[in-house]
Design a protein around this motif. Structure first.
Motif, PDB file in Angstrom:
ATOM      1  N   UNK A 652      42.014  49.201  43.477  1.00 53.44           N
ATOM      2  CA  UNK A 652      42.111  49.800  42.144  1.00 53.44           C
ATOM      3  C   UNK A 652      42.927  48.855  41.258  1.00 53.44           C
ATOM      4  N   UNK A 653      42.753  49.015  39.947  1.00 54.15           N
ATOM      5  CA  UNK A 653      43.466  48.154  39.004  1.00 54.15           C
ATOM      6  C   UNK A 653      44.337  48.977  38.071  1.00 54.15           C
ATOM      7  N   UNK A 654      45.329  48.299  37.481  1.00 59.53           N
ATOM      8  CA  UNK A 654      46.245  48.922  36.526  1.00 59.53           C
ATOM      9  C   UNK A 654      46.597  47.882  35.464  1.00 59.53           C
ATOM     10  N   UNK A 655      47.153  48.340  34.364  1.00 62.64           N
ATOM     11  CA  UNK A 655      47.508  47.428  33.272  1.00 62.64           C
ATOM     12  C   UNK A 655      48.717  46.581  33.655  1.00 62.64           C
ATOM     13  N   UNK A 656      48.651  45.303  33.378  1.00 65.51           N
ATOM     14  CA  UNK A 656      49.726  44.369  33.724  1.00 65.51           C
ATOM     15  C   UNK A 656      51.051  44.798  33.101  1.00 65.51           C
ATOM     16  N   UNK A 657      52.109  44.839  33.945  1.00 67.84           N
ATOM     17  CA  UNK A 657      53.449  45.179  33.466  1.00 67.84           C
ATOM     18  C   UNK A 657      53.676  46.646  33.215  1.00 67.84           C
TER      19      UNK A 657
END
Length: 848
Positions: A652-657
């Motif tokens: 899964x992915x998430x927004x950087x920072x």
């Protein structure tokens, strides 16, 4: 300075307290014995003038050993009193002070120390009430760097904490500090935000501080100054230049009730030549009352022991220990003094725990030479204009504030010296609609735009005052939002503006405004292929448990109708295989209302009524659901459950920072090695399009503001699914305790409640999102399109009860009518044989 009983010798004292008190003590002795001329005892005064601690100790030792005094009045300063009290305790000579107010001098720990003045901590609650009444939440404390000045600090701190008032900084000033050093400290205070100053120091140091504060521009509009009663009570000797510099200062002093005796005493002092040099103050009145109390106590001891105060008697009744004379008579004198009560010039003289008790304070506004009483404060009733109950500033007369202002200072201001608020702006790729930062090629200044920044600017415009600011870009990628908040905590930034989510762990480092936009975290996945292409779609309207329940009811209904009709109805008779077919055919034909078999039993008719009703509802529901599936586009997510992602080990992915990573790891228990960061919407699209098996991801988690922008661009490929995780919304961050936060929160409410302004900003930056909204509204995050048995459980319960009831009634009547006959004819047979006979009777044709 010291005052002792026996023998008389006076010297003029230079300090305002000493000068006034010396005159008042002499007057008090004269007045007392003029009134009590029949007393057999007399007070004799012996004076010592000391300038420091060492001199005080030697003077006290000389008075005790050589002059054989029975009591010591003084010294004036708290530091001097500390040593004298120790000597008095060893010699058992009462040390009585009418001017040492420092709470650090404890009367409970020093049995021979008596304070005939109010303890310095008695004014703490009154000062706290003033700060609270005017709505100030932060105070700067300026105090004298001595035991007297620091003694009240713990009491102030505790009192302020009860009402959420913070001491933002404490500035200690030594009595020997040069003017340049004091001015340097004042300039540092002026560079901070807080504009409420509480001053606790002696008159000599206080006069220098206020002259320099005016020179520094700190006695202008917007500032608030409060002084303690020790300083306020000695304003008169400071001179007009000092008092002019104190214009607008608030202070407190003990309330002295007017009386005939007091007015007579004032007129008498005004007529004396010496009194021209000094004004009457509270210390003078306390000294006067102390002498009267001592004289009364001495008389009481004299009546009990007539020879107690004869010459050399005290020496005969005492002993010398370690070079200090120890008296026995003075112990009785102390005890008598503690029991003395009378109405003095300063009010009721009453010692509790060897201290003078206070009843009320006057709230004073210093306006030049005038001391304007704007109200009163009592511990029982709070503020009042006429000593009546109140707890707010409404009962105080409006004061004149520094700068001749009548507007209540708000208690803080943006720091001077041309300083601007340093606004941290998170810079990241993608999602420019919320925040976009670019450089001006000519000035190299940062140019910031976006929905979040425009909300911030609109809020600044709604403030009742101007706030200068400078945006400072903070790259997200090389740093995180956690690093941004650390910059606020260490005061390298004055605020942070952007799409910043309000979180509990972030509030440790910063204070947040009210949210300007609601937000939550959701999951985005790809959309499944169109279900209309599925060859088994005709089974989809009903769930498998509903199909099974319906089938069982279908068979059971046919069986019950056959039982009810078998004995009389020829259409339900015949070979076994024909009867079995009849059971299924009859129930099925009812589904399309095509049954032609007649029923003769009323119980059968009841069962059929219920069954036809069930069939009608189920067929209509099935038809509607199937029609919807075939005619309306139904969008289904490829993943509906977060647990499915974890079970499959999907990426899964998430927004950087973003904080979303912490949410995924700590709350949702994802393995950190299955997480991938992303920065732009294009990266988002590429990862989801590839899928988990081709190096992409199965889902992306993000805050609502980012997800909406992504779906606005890719309306037909992705959708939200699963549960959402609510946050407290998007807001702006400021340092802990910043006084700008409540003002900004109020301004944000004004902006967000203005529908026209808010919609205009949304239309400016989210037009694409708004155009796509209609398409988004047609989407559904579906866990199941099928109708379940749960929706029809009431219907099946009614059907079951009706069918079972009809069967039970029929079987009861059948057994009731045939069992007696079997019991008579075949009495010797077993129960099983009788049941077999009943079955044969059931299968026989009965004439209709």
């Amino acid at each position: 300075m010291f005052y002792s009983i026996l023998p008389l010798s006076t010297k003029p004292l230079k300090s305002p307290v000493g000068f006034a008190a010396n005159a008042c003590i002499s007057t008090a002795i004269s007045d007392f014995y003029a009134t009590h001329f029949n007393y057999s005892t007399r007070l004799f005064l012996h004076t010592r003038n000391s300038v420091d601690v060492v001199a005080s100790a030697f003077a006290a030792l000389d008075l005790i050993n050589n002059d054989e005094v029975n009591a010591i009045m003084g010294p004036q300063k708290s530091m001097q009193a500390k040593f004298v009290i120790d000597l008095g305790g060893k010699a058992q000579v009462p040390v009585i002070s009418f001017s040492a107010t420092s709470p650090s001098l404890s009367t409970t720990q020093n049995p021979f120390f008596i304070r005939t003045a109010q303890n310095g901590n008695s004014q703490v609650q009154a000062i706290t009430s003033i700060v609270k009444a005017y709505g100030w939440h932060q105070v700067v404390l300026i105090y004298q760097d001595t035991e007297y000045g620091s003694g009240v600090l713990p009491y102030l701190s505790d009192a302020f904490q009860q009402f959420d008032i913070r001491i933002t900084s404490s500035c200690s000033i030594s009595p020997t500090s040069s003017r340049s050093r004091i001015l340097e400290k004042l300039n540092k205070l002026m560079a901070a935000q807080t504009r409420v100053f509480l001053v606790h120091m002696t008159h000599s140091l206080g006069s220098k501080v206020f002259l320099l504060a005016k020179q520094a521009g700190m006695m202008s509009e917007g500032y608030a100054w409060i002084i303690t009663h020790e300083l306020l009570s000695l304003c008169d000797p400071m001179g007009s230049k000092v008092t002019d510099s104190m214009k607008g200062v608030l202070g407190i002093r003990p309330y002295i009730r007017k009386s005939t005796r007091l007015e007579t005493f004032k007129r008498k002092r005004e007529s004396e030549v010496e009194s021209i040099a000094t004004e009457l103050n509270i210390f003078c009145l306390w000294a006067y009352d102390t002498v009267w109390a001592l004289a009364m106590a001495v008389e009481m001891v004299g009546k009990e022991s007539p020879n107690a105060f004869k010459q050399n008697s005290s020496r005969n009744n005492s002993q010398v220990l370690s070079g200090i004379r120890v008296s026995e008579i003075d112990l009785r004198l102390r005890n008598m003094l503690l029991n003395v009560r009378f109405k003095g010039l300063s009010g009721n003289f009453h010692l509790v725990k060897r201290e003078l008790q206070y009843s009320a304070f006057e709230i004073i506004n210093v306006v030049g030479k005038e001391r304007i009483v704007i109200g009163y404060w009592t511990p029982e009733k709070g503020f009042s204009s006429q000593l009546e109950y109140s707890t707010s500033m409404d009962k105080l007369k409006p004061p004149i504030w520094p700068g001749d202002s009548k507007t209540i200072p708000k208690g803080w201001a943006i720091p001077v010296e041309g300083k601007k608020l340093r606004i941290g702006v998170p810079v990241k790729s993608g999602f420019d609609q919320y925040l976009k930062v670019k450089r001006d090629p000519y000035t190299n200044e940062s140019i910031v735009s976006g929905f979040s920044y425009d909300i911030f600017l609109a809020a600044l415009e709604a403030l009742p005052f101007a706030v200068k600011h400078k945006p400072i870009p903070f790259p997200i990628g090389s740093g995180t939002y956690k690093d941004l908040f650390h910059q606020i905590k260490v005061e390298k930034l004055d605020a942070a503006v952007g799409d910043i989510t309000i979180l509990a762990n972030r509030s440790v480092d910063a204070d947040f405004t009210l949210p300007y936009l609601q937000s939550h975290v959701s999951m985005v996945v790809t959309i499944k292929d169109d279900e209309r292409k599925n060859m088994w779609i005709f089974l989809k309207p009903l769930s498998w448990d509903l199909w099974l329940t319906f089938g069982a009811t279908f068979i059971f209904t046919g069986l019950v109708v056959w039982i009810l009709e078998h004995s009389k109805n020829t259409e339900f008779r015949g070979p076994p295989e024909q009867q079995l077919g009849t059971i299924f055919w009859f129930s099925f034909s009812i589904l399309v209302f095509a049954h032609w078999e007649k029923v003769m039993n009323n119980l059968s008719r009841l069962v059929l009524i219920i069954w036809i009703f069930v069939v009608l509802i189920l067929t209509q529901s099935y038809t509607a659901s199937l029609a919807s599936m075939l005619t309306v586009q139904r969008l289904q997510p490829s993943v509906v459950d977060i647990n499915e992602l974890k079970r499959n080990g999907d990426y899964v992915r998430y927004e950087t920072g973003s904080f979303v990573k912490d949410l995924l790891v700590n709350k949702l228990q994802f393995e950190e090695n299955r997480l991938k960061p992303y920065s732009t919407r294009e990266e988002f699209d590429e990862a989801l399009s590839k899928g988990n098996k081709k190096g992409g991801v199965a889902a992306i988690f993000g805050a609502q503001n980012c997800i909406e922008l992504f779906l606005a661009k890719y309306c037909d490929k992705y959708m939200t699914a699963g549960p959402t995780f609510k946050t407290d919304g998007l807001g702006f961050a400021f340092p802990r305790g910043s006084l700008l936060v409540p003002y900004m929160s109020g301004a944000i409410l004004n902006v967000t409640e203005n529908t026209k302004t808010k919609e205009a900003l949304k239309g400016k930056y989210f037009r694409q999102n708004m155009d796509c909204q209609e398409s988004q509204n047609q989407r559904r995050t579906i866990s199941s399109d099928s109708l379940s048995v749960y929706s029809f459980r009431g219907l099946f319960i009614i059907t079951g009860i009706a069918i079972l009831s009809a069967l039970l009634v029929y079987m009861s009547k059948f057994i009731y009518s045939h069992w007696p006959e079997l019991d008579t004819i075949h009495a010797e047979r077993s129960t099983w044989s009788k049941l077999t006979e009943l079955a044969k009777l059931f299968d026989q044709k009965v004439p209709a």
